[in-house]
Design a protein around this motif. Structure first.
Motif, PDB file in Angstrom:
ATOM      1  N   LEU A   2       0.926  -1.301  -0.156  1.00 28.89           N
ATOM      2  CA  LEU A   2      -0.034   0.100   0.088  1.00 28.89           C
ATOM      3  C   LEU A   2       0.846   1.346  -0.082  1.00 28.89           C
ATOM      4  O   LEU A   2       0.485   2.226   0.173  1.00 28.89           O
ATOM      5  CB  LEU A   2      -1.035  -0.054   1.314  1.00 28.89           C
ATOM      6  CG  LEU A   2      -1.973  -1.046   1.134  1.00 28.89           C
ATOM      7  CD1 LEU A   2      -2.697  -1.006   2.562  1.00 28.89           C
ATOM      8  CD2 LEU A   2      -2.927  -0.975   0.275  1.00 28.89           C
ATOM      9  N   VAL A   3       2.163   0.995  -0.192  1.00 28.47           N
ATOM     10  CA  VAL A   3       2.951   2.495  -0.108  1.00 28.47           C
ATOM     11  C   VAL A   3       2.767   3.346  -1.340  1.00 28.47           C
ATOM     12  O   VAL A   3       2.714   4.477  -0.984  1.00 28.47           O
ATOM     13  CB  VAL A   3       4.513   1.808  -0.094  1.00 28.47           C
ATOM     14  CG1 VAL A   3       5.353   3.143  -0.200  1.00 28.47           C
ATOM     15  CG2 VAL A   3       4.558   0.930   1.139  1.00 28.47           C
ATOM     16  N   SER A   4       2.484   2.848  -2.559  1.00 28.51           N
ATOM     17  CA  SER A   4       2.570   3.925  -3.740  1.00 28.51           C
ATOM     18  C   SER A   4       0.989   4.112  -3.648  1.00 28.51           C
ATOM     19  O   SER A   4       0.795   5.192  -4.014  1.00 28.51           O
ATOM     20  CB  SER A   4       3.248   3.107  -4.989  1.00 28.51           C
ATOM     21  OG  SER A   4       2.469   1.893  -5.390  1.00 28.51           O
ATOM     22  N   GLY A   5       0.112   3.066  -3.923  1.00 28.35           N
ATOM     23  CA  GLY A   5      -1.096   3.464  -4.151  1.00 28.35           C
ATOM     24  C   GLY A   5      -1.788   4.280  -4.931  1.00 28.35           C
ATOM     25  O   GLY A   5      -1.128   4.378  -6.221  1.00 28.35           O
ATOM     26  N   CYS A   6      -2.630   4.860  -4.769  1.00 26.81           N
ATOM     27  CA  CYS A   6      -3.202   5.932  -5.771  1.00 26.81           C
ATOM     28  C   CYS A   6      -3.778   7.188  -4.922  1.00 26.81           C
ATOM     29  O   CYS A   6      -4.190   7.232  -3.867  1.00 26.81           O
ATOM     30  CB  CYS A   6      -4.478   5.088  -6.200  1.00 26.81           C
ATOM     31  SG  CYS A   6      -5.715   5.942  -7.102  1.00 26.81           S
ATOM     32  N   ALA A   7      -3.756   8.229  -5.798  1.00 25.11           N
ATOM     33  CA  ALA A   7      -4.200   9.394  -5.268  1.00 25.11           C
ATOM     34  C   ALA A   7      -5.593   9.547  -5.022  1.00 25.11           C
ATOM     35  O   ALA A   7      -6.266   8.970  -5.813  1.00 25.11           O
ATOM     36  CB  ALA A   7      -3.792  10.883  -6.183  1.00 25.11           C
ATOM     37  N   TRP A   8      -6.165  10.056  -3.763  1.00 26.94           N
ATOM     38  CA  TRP A   8      -7.562   9.932  -3.544  1.00 26.94           C
ATOM     39  C   TRP A   8      -8.282  10.501  -4.693  1.00 26.94           C
ATOM     40  O   TRP A   8      -9.669  10.140  -4.862  1.00 26.94           O
ATOM     41  CB  TRP A   8      -7.730  10.403  -2.123  1.00 26.94           C
ATOM     42  CG  TRP A   8      -7.049   9.816  -1.231  1.00 26.94           C
ATOM     43  CD1 TRP A   8      -6.118  10.149  -0.216  1.00 26.94           C
ATOM     44  CD2 TRP A   8      -7.350   8.403  -0.427  1.00 26.94           C
ATOM     45  NE1 TRP A   8      -5.711   9.213   0.880  1.00 26.94           N
ATOM     46  CE2 TRP A   8      -6.411   8.139   0.513  1.00 26.94           C
ATOM     47  CE3 TRP A   8      -8.425   7.440  -0.893  1.00 26.94           C
ATOM     48  CZ2 TRP A   8      -6.649   6.922   1.208  1.00 26.94           C
ATOM     49  CZ3 TRP A   8      -8.441   6.250  -0.342  1.00 26.94           C
ATOM     50  CH2 TRP A   8      -7.395   5.992   0.702  1.00 26.94           C
ATOM     51  N   ALA A  17     -18.780   6.614  -3.255  1.00 24.70           N
ATOM     52  CA  ALA A  17     -18.640   7.516  -2.005  1.00 24.70           C
ATOM     53  C   ALA A  17     -17.705   8.596  -2.516  1.00 24.70           C
ATOM     54  O   ALA A  17     -16.929   8.389  -3.466  1.00 24.70           O
ATOM     55  CB  ALA A  17     -18.041   6.774  -0.789  1.00 24.70           C
ATOM     56  N   SER A  18     -17.803   9.569  -1.631  1.00 27.35           N
ATOM     57  CA  SER A  18     -16.830  10.717  -1.868  1.00 27.35           C
ATOM     58  C   SER A  18     -15.391  10.374  -1.540  1.00 27.35           C
ATOM     59  O   SER A  18     -15.232   9.348  -0.852  1.00 27.35           O
ATOM     60  CB  SER A  18     -17.308  11.935  -0.997  1.00 27.35           C
ATOM     61  OG  SER A  18     -17.073  11.828   0.551  1.00 27.35           O
ATOM     62  N   LYS A  19     -14.395  11.176  -2.238  1.00 29.63           N
ATOM     63  CA  LYS A  19     -13.078  10.953  -1.732  1.00 29.63           C
ATOM     64  C   LYS A  19     -12.806  10.997  -0.319  1.00 29.63           C
ATOM     65  O   LYS A  19     -12.218  10.128   0.254  1.00 29.63           O
ATOM     66  CB  LYS A  19     -12.154  11.801  -2.571  1.00 29.63           C
ATOM     67  CG  LYS A  19     -12.314  11.711  -4.021  1.00 29.63           C
ATOM     68  CD  LYS A  19     -11.912  12.780  -4.917  1.00 29.63           C
ATOM     69  CE  LYS A  19     -12.290  12.877  -6.278  1.00 29.63           C
ATOM     70  NZ  LYS A  19     -13.444  12.979  -6.627  1.00 29.63           N
ATOM     71  N   SER A  20     -13.304  12.001   0.299  1.00 32.62           N
ATOM     72  CA  SER A  20     -13.267  12.224   1.901  1.00 32.62           C
ATOM     73  C   SER A  20     -13.697  10.885   2.621  1.00 32.62           C
ATOM     74  O   SER A  20     -13.084  10.568   3.690  1.00 32.62           O
ATOM     75  CB  SER A  20     -13.721  13.394   2.361  1.00 32.62           C
ATOM     76  OG  SER A  20     -14.969  13.653   2.085  1.00 32.62           O
ATOM     77  N   THR A  21     -15.070  10.352   2.155  1.00 31.77           N
ATOM     78  CA  THR A  21     -15.568   9.318   3.132  1.00 31.77           C
ATOM     79  C   THR A  21     -14.715   8.284   2.844  1.00 31.77           C
ATOM     80  O   THR A  21     -14.163   7.643   3.768  1.00 31.77           O
ATOM     81  CB  THR A  21     -16.931   8.990   2.456  1.00 31.77           C
ATOM     82  OG1 THR A  21     -17.682  10.100   2.578  1.00 31.77           O
ATOM     83  CG2 THR A  21     -17.537   7.809   2.912  1.00 31.77           C
ATOM     84  N   VAL A  22     -14.116   8.050   1.701  1.00 24.95           N
ATOM     85  CA  VAL A  22     -13.460   6.627   1.197  1.00 24.95           C
ATOM     86  C   VAL A  22     -11.871   6.815   2.215  1.00 24.95           C
ATOM     87  O   VAL A  22     -11.476   5.796   2.737  1.00 24.95           O
ATOM     88  CB  VAL A  22     -13.037   6.646  -0.088  1.00 24.95           C
ATOM     89  CG1 VAL A  22     -11.873   5.433  -0.555  1.00 24.95           C
ATOM     90  CG2 VAL A  22     -14.380   6.185  -0.910  1.00 24.95           C
ATOM     91  N   HIS A  23     -11.407   7.873   2.146  1.00 27.05           N
ATOM     92  CA  HIS A  23     -10.193   8.520   3.167  1.00 27.05           C
ATOM     93  C   HIS A  23     -10.532   8.209   4.405  1.00 27.05           C
ATOM     94  O   HIS A  23      -9.481   7.469   5.088  1.00 27.05           O
ATOM     95  CB  HIS A  23      -9.733   9.771   2.641  1.00 27.05           C
ATOM     96  CG  HIS A  23      -8.466   9.958   3.517  1.00 27.05           C
ATOM     97  ND1 HIS A  23      -8.384  10.534   4.570  1.00 27.05           N
ATOM     98  CD2 HIS A  23      -7.025   9.577   3.122  1.00 27.05           C
ATOM     99  CE1 HIS A  23      -7.116  10.702   5.018  1.00 27.05           C
ATOM    100  NE2 HIS A  23      -6.352   9.878   4.092  1.00 27.05           N
TER     101      HIS A  23
END
Length: 71
Positions: A2-8, A17-23
């Protein structure tokens, strides 16, 4: 993993769901240890089905920091 991941901001709308909810959920699950338990259970299931050879697994891999990299 999970280090590189994806930008929210790059999450697809199909998440529903919204980006803030997922985050917020990701952070909560991380703090609750959900990802570690999921990883352990996945390894256990793969091992039970002989789909992974844990005898050849690397359990940890220290990453150099700027201090250790300079020696």
């Amino acid at each position: 993993m999970l280090v590189s991941g994806c930008a929210w901001r790059a999450l697809p709308p199909c998440f529903g769901a919204s980006k803030s909810t997922v985050h917020r959920r990701f952070v909560g699950w991380s703090r609750a240890g959900v990802w570690g338990r999921l990883h352990q259970r996945t390894l256990q299931l793969l091992d039970e089905r002989d789909l992974i050879d844990l005898s050849r697994a690397v359990m940890g891999s220290p990453r150099p920091t700027p201090t250790t990299a300079l020696g």
